[in-house]
Write a protein that holds these residues in place. Structure first.
Motif, short mmCIF file in Angstrom:
data_model
loop_
_atom_site.label_atom_id
_atom_site.label_comp_id
_atom_site.label_asym_id
_atom_site.label_seq_id
_atom_site.Cartn_x
_atom_site.Cartn_y
_atom_site.Cartn_z
N UNK A 45 0.87 -1.17 0.00
CA UNK A 45 0.00 0.00 0.00
C UNK A 45 0.92 1.22 0.00
N UNK A 46 0.51 2.24 -0.73
CA UNK A 46 1.28 3.47 -0.79
C UNK A 46 0.32 4.65 -0.81
N UNK A 47 0.80 5.78 -0.35
CA UNK A 47 0.01 7.00 -0.38
C UNK A 47 0.66 7.99 -1.33
N UNK A 48 -0.16 8.65 -2.13
CA UNK A 48 0.37 9.64 -3.06
C UNK A 48 0.06 11.04 -2.54
N UNK A 96 4.90 12.17 2.89
CA UNK A 96 4.03 11.61 1.86
C UNK A 96 4.79 10.60 1.02
N UNK A 97 4.05 9.93 0.18
CA UNK A 97 4.61 8.99 -0.78
C UNK A 97 5.30 7.79 -0.14
N UNK A 98 4.89 7.40 1.05
CA UNK A 98 5.42 6.20 1.67
C UNK A 98 4.84 4.97 1.01
N UNK A 99 5.60 3.90 0.97
CA UNK A 99 5.13 2.65 0.40
C UNK A 99 5.50 1.52 1.35
N UNK A 100 4.54 0.65 1.66
CA UNK A 100 4.74 -0.40 2.64
C UNK A 100 4.32 -1.74 2.09
N UNK A 101 5.03 -2.79 2.48
CA UNK A 101 4.59 -4.15 2.20
C UNK A 101 3.75 -4.60 3.38
N UNK A 102 2.60 -5.16 3.09
CA UNK A 102 1.68 -5.63 4.12
C UNK A 102 1.54 -7.14 3.98
N UNK A 103 1.80 -7.86 5.06
CA UNK A 103 1.47 -9.27 5.13
C UNK A 103 0.53 -9.42 6.30
#
Length: 162
Positions: A45-48, A96-103
């Motif tokens: 998930x990432x936020x723009x 802003x613009x963080x991107x994370x891997x979600x399990x």
């Protein structure tokens, strides 16, 4: 318990929205009412842009949210934390613009032998002003070129004998 069956689905469709949206869904028909369902989601998930936003992922069995966090007078309930600007990649609030891997992994007891659909939904819980877009299936940068990447995400359901 013994694994009785495995169902899995994969998508590489880029999802981008400023409103709540369904990410992925999958059905399974348990063999016994006593069976447990192991739910495994993997993706990103990432936020723009825009600060002060909180997004969560909520897992559902049919129309019922499952495995929610504790209820409280001033908090929202999610199954998994998706994005919060107070815990961004850079570590500074409002980034802003963080991107994370979600399990996300959970165990559910549907108590049925009927076909049961599970899904994961992105939910916007809090934010000042308009919600920024969040993105599943792509890094959180709106540019183009080598800095941009796309990725797939999956949902796996396993029936476990009790």
């Amino acid at each position: 318990g013994k694994i009785l069956q495995v169902q899995t689905t994969f998508s590489n469709t880029i999802l981008n929205s400023t409103a709540d949206f369904d990410i992925i869904s999958l059905s399974i028909t348990p063999s016994f009412t006593s069976s447990k369902i192991l739910f495994i989601y993997n993706g990103n998930v990432a936020q723009e842009g825009a600060s002060g936003q909180e997004w969560g992922f909520v897992a559902y069995r049919g129309a019922t949210p499952i495995s929610l966090g504790a209820a409280g007078s001033s908090n929202n309930q999610a199954t998994f934390q998706a994005f919060g600007t107070d815990n961004t990649v850079s570590g500074t609030a409002g980034s802003s613009n963080g991107s994370y891997t979600i399990t996300g992994i959970l165990v559910d007891s549907p108590s049925t032998t009927s076909a049961t659909t599970y899904k994961l939904r992105a939910v916007h819980f809090y934010g000042s002003g308009a919600a920024p877009a969040i993105v599943v299936g792509k890094s959180g940068w709106s540019g183009t070129g080598i800095e941009q990447n796309t990725n797939g995400y999956s949902l796996t359901l396993m029936e476990i004998a009790a």
